[in-house]
Design a protein around this motif. Structure first.
Motif, PDB file in Angstrom:
ATOM      1  N   LYS A 256      21.679  10.736 -12.960  1.00 24.95           N
ATOM      2  CA  LYS A 256      22.214   9.379 -12.864  1.00 24.95           C
ATOM      3  C   LYS A 256      21.336   8.393 -13.629  1.00 24.95           C
ATOM      4  O   LYS A 256      21.839   7.473 -14.287  1.00 24.95           O
ATOM      5  N   ALA A 257      20.026   8.589 -13.538  1.00 30.72           N
ATOM      6  CA  ALA A 257      19.103   7.723 -14.284  1.00 30.72           C
ATOM      7  C   ALA A 257      19.370   7.830 -15.778  1.00 30.72           C
ATOM      8  O   ALA A 257      19.401   6.827 -16.499  1.00 30.72           O
ATOM      9  N   LEU A 258      19.593   9.059 -16.235  1.00 33.33           N
ATOM     10  CA  LEU A 258      19.868   9.297 -17.653  1.00 33.33           C
ATOM     11  C   LEU A 258      21.171   8.620 -18.075  1.00 33.33           C
ATOM     12  O   LEU A 258      21.244   7.954 -19.116  1.00 33.33           O
ATOM     13  N   LYS A 259      22.190   8.760 -17.244  1.00 35.20           N
ATOM     14  CA  LYS A 259      23.498   8.175 -17.562  1.00 35.20           C
ATOM     15  C   LYS A 259      23.460   6.646 -17.591  1.00 35.20           C
ATOM     16  O   LYS A 259      24.248   6.017 -18.298  1.00 35.20           O
ATOM     17  N   THR A 260      22.565   6.051 -16.804  1.00 36.32           N
ATOM     18  CA  THR A 260      22.500   4.590 -16.757  1.00 36.32           C
ATOM     19  C   THR A 260      21.527   4.000 -17.772  1.00 36.32           C
ATOM     20  O   THR A 260      21.257   2.806 -17.754  1.00 36.32           O
ATOM     21  N   GLY A 261      21.009   4.863 -18.658  1.00 33.75           N
ATOM     22  CA  GLY A 261      20.246   4.332 -19.783  1.00 33.75           C
ATOM     23  C   GLY A 261      18.760   4.597 -19.830  1.00 33.75           C
ATOM     24  O   GLY A 261      18.091   4.191 -20.783  1.00 33.75           O
ATOM     25  N   VAL A 262      18.191   5.255 -18.824  1.00 29.99           N
ATOM     26  CA  VAL A 262      16.769   5.602 -18.900  1.00 29.99           C
ATOM     27  C   VAL A 262      16.603   6.646 -19.990  1.00 29.99           C
ATOM     28  O   VAL A 262      17.258   7.692 -19.962  1.00 29.99           O
ATOM     29  N   ASP A 263      15.765   6.380 -20.955  1.00 29.15           N
ATOM     30  CA  ASP A 263      15.643   7.271 -22.116  1.00 29.15           C
ATOM     31  C   ASP A 263      14.187   7.327 -22.566  1.00 29.15           C
ATOM     32  O   ASP A 263      13.789   6.683 -23.527  1.00 29.15           O
ATOM     33  N   ASN A 264      13.393   8.105 -21.823  1.00 30.49           N
ATOM     34  CA  ASN A 264      11.996   8.298 -22.199  1.00 30.49           C
ATOM     35  C   ASN A 264      11.598   9.738 -21.910  1.00 30.49           C
ATOM     36  O   ASN A 264      12.375  10.507 -21.325  1.00 30.49           O
ATOM     37  N   SER A 265      10.423  10.118 -22.307  1.00 29.37           N
ATOM     38  CA  SER A 265       9.997  11.508 -22.153  1.00 29.37           C
ATOM     39  C   SER A 265       9.935  11.922 -20.684  1.00 29.37           C
ATOM     40  O   SER A 265      10.218  13.073 -20.333  1.00 29.37           O
TER      41      SER A 265
END
Length: 222
Positions: free
Chosen positions: A93-102
């Motif tokens: 869910k974090a990824l889908k909502t825009g979190v984009d880091n290593s």
């Protein structure tokens, strides 16, 4: 004064009481601002209060369903509690909502490894390394995933990067030993790797056993 920025700065300095005051005041003045609840959740997680931290993260999500860092915070706490399936859902869910880091790719990859799906973890670990090539843990896990899929030459290259950056990484030497002995039949090279692992970590039982096996194999070749 920006209470949010001040609170984050206090957190970085380890001044948790001061940080708590800042975030509390920020919430009091702006009770519908999700980021303040998220940061208070991060603070509570940092001081070892996971239950209250999760409550603050959920409040942030209630106010803003796209607050990706709150999903990440919940996922991290669930992961620490070994609730890997639930953690995976939160990281996704974090990824889908825009979190984009290593970090998000690494943690999602780790949850997949923990639930026995290393093949699915591979692209996430690769992405984590792409975003932060200095993350030794991500590099090592990426190499393990590659080795698990029998992509040996690439795995050896990544394990080698690990020991170049962290010369005391006994597990990387051990896995290089396994790769050289089990896949490349390069027993002398494997012996060097196992020996180095034992030198770094004398109680590394797997490396010691590997060293014994390849030593016997080399004697038989003489």
């Amino acid at each position: 004064m920006d209470l949010n920025k001040q609170g984050i700065e206090y957190m970085r300095e380890g001044k948790y009481e001061e940080a708590a005051k800042c975030f509390s005041q920020a919430i009091e003045e702006n009770p519908t601002e999700a980021i303040y609840y998220t940061n208070f959740g991060n603070l509570l997680a940092a001081v070892g209060d996971p239950e209250r931290a999760i409550a603050f993260f959920y409040k942030a999500i209630e106010l803003d369903p796209n607050m990706g860092t709150a999903y990440y915070g919940i996922g991290s706490l669930l992961y620490n509690n070994e609730e890997y399936i639930k953690a995976k859902d939160m990281f996704e869910k974090a990824l889908k909502t825009g979190v984009d880091n290593s970090d998000i790719y690494f943690m999602l990859g780790m949850t997949l490894i923990q639930v026995g799906q290393p093949k699915l973890a591979l692209p996430y670990m690769k992405r984590a390394v792409e975003l932060n090539e200095n993350d030794i843990d991500a590099l090592f896990q990426y190499a393990l995933c590659l080795a698990g899929e029998s992509v040996i030459d690439e795995a050896i290259a990544i394990f080698t990067q690990v020991i170049e950056r962290e010369p005391s990484h006994a597990d990387a030497y051990y896995n290089l030993g396994v790769a050289y002995a089990g896949f490349k039949n390069e027993y002398q090279k494997a012996l060097e790797m196992f020996s180095k692992a034992v030198e770094i970590q004398p109680d590394h039982i797997l490396a010691a056993n590997g060293k014994k096996i390849v030593t016997e194999a080399l004697k038989e070749e003489e």
